[in-house]
Design a protein around this motif. Structure first.
Motif, PDB file in Angstrom:
ATOM      1  N   LEU A 228       0.958  -1.273  -0.121  1.00 39.86           N
ATOM      2  CA  LEU A 228      -0.083  -0.003  -0.121  1.00 39.86           C
ATOM      3  C   LEU A 228       0.929   1.368   0.255  1.00 39.86           C
ATOM      4  O   LEU A 228       0.612   1.974  -0.889  1.00 39.86           O
ATOM      5  N   LEU A 229       1.986   1.335   0.817  1.00 38.76           N
ATOM      6  CA  LEU A 229       2.684   2.474   1.072  1.00 38.76           C
ATOM      7  C   LEU A 229       3.505   2.462  -0.237  1.00 38.76           C
ATOM      8  O   LEU A 229       3.861   3.650  -0.729  1.00 38.76           O
ATOM      9  N   VAL A 230       3.848   1.395  -0.911  1.00 38.86           N
ATOM     10  CA  VAL A 230       4.907   1.542  -2.014  1.00 38.86           C
ATOM     11  C   VAL A 230       3.786   2.126  -3.110  1.00 38.86           C
ATOM     12  O   VAL A 230       4.474   2.761  -4.009  1.00 38.86           O
ATOM     13  N   ASN A 231       2.683   1.759  -3.386  1.00 35.92           N
ATOM     14  CA  ASN A 231       1.703   2.292  -4.296  1.00 35.92           C
ATOM     15  C   ASN A 231       1.579   3.782  -4.379  1.00 35.92           C
ATOM     16  O   ASN A 231       1.626   4.544  -5.252  1.00 35.92           O
ATOM     17  N   TYR A 232       1.320   4.292  -2.807  1.00 37.06           N
ATOM     18  CA  TYR A 232       1.144   5.702  -2.635  1.00 37.06           C
ATOM     19  C   TYR A 232       2.709   6.325  -3.031  1.00 37.06           C
ATOM     20  O   TYR A 232       2.599   7.648  -3.508  1.00 37.06           O
ATOM     21  N   ALA A 233       3.800   5.747  -2.776  1.00 38.63           N
ATOM     22  CA  ALA A 233       5.027   6.290  -3.252  1.00 38.63           C
ATOM     23  C   ALA A 233       5.265   6.500  -4.763  1.00 38.63           C
ATOM     24  O   ALA A 233       5.644   7.289  -5.132  1.00 38.63           O
ATOM     25  N   ALA A 234       4.680   5.359  -5.262  1.00 38.06           N
ATOM     26  CA  ALA A 234       4.548   5.468  -6.869  1.00 38.06           C
ATOM     27  C   ALA A 234       3.938   6.461  -7.187  1.00 38.06           C
ATOM     28  O   ALA A 234       4.054   7.218  -8.215  1.00 38.06           O
ATOM     29  N   THR A 235       2.522   6.826  -6.847  1.00 36.40           N
ATOM     30  CA  THR A 235       1.719   7.971  -7.040  1.00 36.40           C
ATOM     31  C   THR A 235       2.566   9.312  -6.784  1.00 36.40           C
ATOM     32  O   THR A 235       2.288  10.294  -7.678  1.00 36.40           O
ATOM     33  N   LEU A 236       3.220   9.286  -5.796  1.00 35.98           N
ATOM     34  CA  LEU A 236       4.007  10.641  -5.430  1.00 35.98           C
ATOM     35  C   LEU A 236       5.279  10.808  -6.491  1.00 35.98           C
ATOM     36  O   LEU A 236       5.078  12.029  -7.442  1.00 35.98           O
ATOM     37  N   VAL A 237       5.764   9.655  -7.399  1.00 31.74           N
ATOM     38  CA  VAL A 237       6.626   9.925  -8.251  1.00 31.74           C
ATOM     39  C   VAL A 237       5.910  10.443  -9.472  1.00 31.74           C
ATOM     40  O   VAL A 237       6.385  11.143 -10.234  1.00 31.74           O
ATOM     41  N   PHE A 238       4.977   9.815  -9.646  1.00 29.34           N
ATOM     42  CA  PHE A 238       3.906  10.050 -10.922  1.00 29.34           C
ATOM     43  C   PHE A 238       3.391  11.412 -10.894  1.00 29.34           C
ATOM     44  O   PHE A 238       3.609  12.186 -11.843  1.00 29.34           O
ATOM     45  N   ILE A 239       2.888  11.997  -9.712  1.00 26.95           N
ATOM     46  CA  ILE A 239       2.623  13.316  -9.748  1.00 26.95           C
ATOM     47  C   ILE A 239       4.345  14.330  -9.989  1.00 26.95           C
ATOM     48  O   ILE A 239       3.805  15.176 -10.533  1.00 26.95           O
ATOM     49  N   GLY A 240       4.960  14.008  -9.410  1.00 26.74           N
ATOM     50  CA  GLY A 240       6.219  14.660  -9.710  1.00 26.74           C
ATOM     51  C   GLY A 240       6.897  14.747 -11.114  1.00 26.74           C
ATOM     52  O   GLY A 240       7.142  15.754 -11.766  1.00 26.74           O
ATOM     53  N   ALA A 241       6.427  13.569 -11.918  1.00 33.96           N
ATOM     54  CA  ALA A 241       6.681  13.644 -13.297  1.00 33.96           C
ATOM     55  C   ALA A 241       5.913  14.524 -13.927  1.00 33.96           C
ATOM     56  O   ALA A 241       6.316  15.157 -14.994  1.00 33.96           O
ATOM     57  N   TRP A 242       4.630  14.561 -13.536  1.00 31.08           N
ATOM     58  CA  TRP A 242       3.663  15.273 -14.112  1.00 31.08           C
ATOM     59  C   TRP A 242       3.794  17.008 -13.988  1.00 31.08           C
ATOM     60  O   TRP A 242       3.723  17.763 -14.935  1.00 31.08           O
TER      61      TRP A 242
END
Length: 306
Positions: A228-242
């Motif tokens: 769960l935490l890894v998925n939210y970390a991935a979301t943080l990275v994707f938001i940063g990319a955007w």
């Protein structure tokens, strides 16, 4: 404090499960976010190509001048020439200005690629590829894009001719020859300086998207409570990319932010955490709402009428 944190994690998990149900094709919801990026990058690449051709200031670079040096008058966009070197313009000698491309010069009555200048691509600072929108780092004008499929065959014939000549002269073949342009190490960059920021931002976006996909892969591999935490970390990275794409590519290209001083980096950093914080708040509130609705629907008390 620990109980509060555990409660927040449970609410995030509830919302994550709901996002997994909404995600199409049964893929994890961070992957759905990542699938949007190819479309976004294609739009941004087209926007950069158009801005380079129409907006960003460069030198005229027409090579058929009387003094033999390329024209250094400023023009708006790589597809334009100065007032004196527009195609069809009459010259003092009686001839007319031809419609040669920015990467071309005339030698022995035929157009050949220039050796004194080099371009820059969307990702590489020293691009030698000949693609639909770019020719060795120079933005193709629309007329060259329309006839690209016809010129593609001539490019391939030239590549085969190079390999044939190489085999006859040296007795061997170096495939890297077809990827090298005529411009040498001493060639100067004949593009707008702003492009360096776009290239840097594009590389960061690709790195962040790759990192996000790796995190999603780790979450799928572990498939436990820590995913769960890894998925939210991935979301943080994707938001940063955007945000890097938004301010480093779009913002720089449209002139919203300056290409110097790192203004786009500061905006990207601040808005990444702002958006991710908002996403967490929405996730917690939505998780609490979904949990209460579930308790209301499946509660032990039933109401009977009559």
């Amino acid at each position: 404090m620990g109980e509060v944190f555990n409660h927040l994690v449970r609410l995030l998990e509830v919302f994550a499960e709901y996002l997994d149900k909404l995600s199409p094709w049964g893929v994890p919801w961070p992957v759905t976010i990542a699938c949007i990026f190819p479309v976004i990058m294609a739009i941004l690449a087209t926007m950069v190509w158009w801005s380079r051709g129409r907006v960003w200031r460069v030198k005229c670079e027409y090579t058929g001048t009387h003094n033999g040096s390329p024209c250094q008058r400023p023009v708006r966009g790589e597809w334009h020439r100065c007032f004196q070197h527009r195609p069809g313009q009459a010259r003092s000698g009686g001839d007319r200005v031809d419609a040669r491309f920015r990467w071309e010069t005339k030698r022995d009555g035929r157009f050949v690629e220039r050796e004194d200048v080099r371009g820059k691509g969307f990702v590489r600072a020293d691009s030698q590829s000949r693609s639909l929108l770019y020719h060795r780092g120079f933005a193709r004008p629309p007329r060259a894009v329309r006839r690209f499929w016809r010129t593609w065959w001539s490019y391939r014939r030239d590549d085969l001719r190079k390999l044939r000549d190489q085999l006859q002269e040296a007795g061997g073949i170096d495939l890297l020859t077809i990827f090298r342009g005529p411009a040498g190490a001493s060639a100067r960059a004949a593009v707008n300086d702003q492009l360096a920021v776009v290239i840097q931002a594009t590389r960061i976006v690709l790195l962040l998207v790759f990192t996000g996909l790796v995190l999603v892969g780790i979450a799928l591999w572990r498939n436990d409570s820590s995913s769960l935490l890894v998925n939210y970390a991935a979301t943080l990275v994707f938001i940063g990319a955007w945000m890097v794409a938004r301010w480093g590519i779009w913002g720089t290209t449209s002139g919203e932010v300056s290409g110097t001083g790192g203004a786009w980096k500061k905006k990207s950093w601040r808005q990444t955490w702002s958006w991710f914080g908002s996403f967490l708040i929405i996730s917690v509130l939505a998780g609490e709402l979904l949990k209460r609705l579930e308790m209301l629907v499946s509660g032990p008390v039933s109401i009977r009428f009559g």
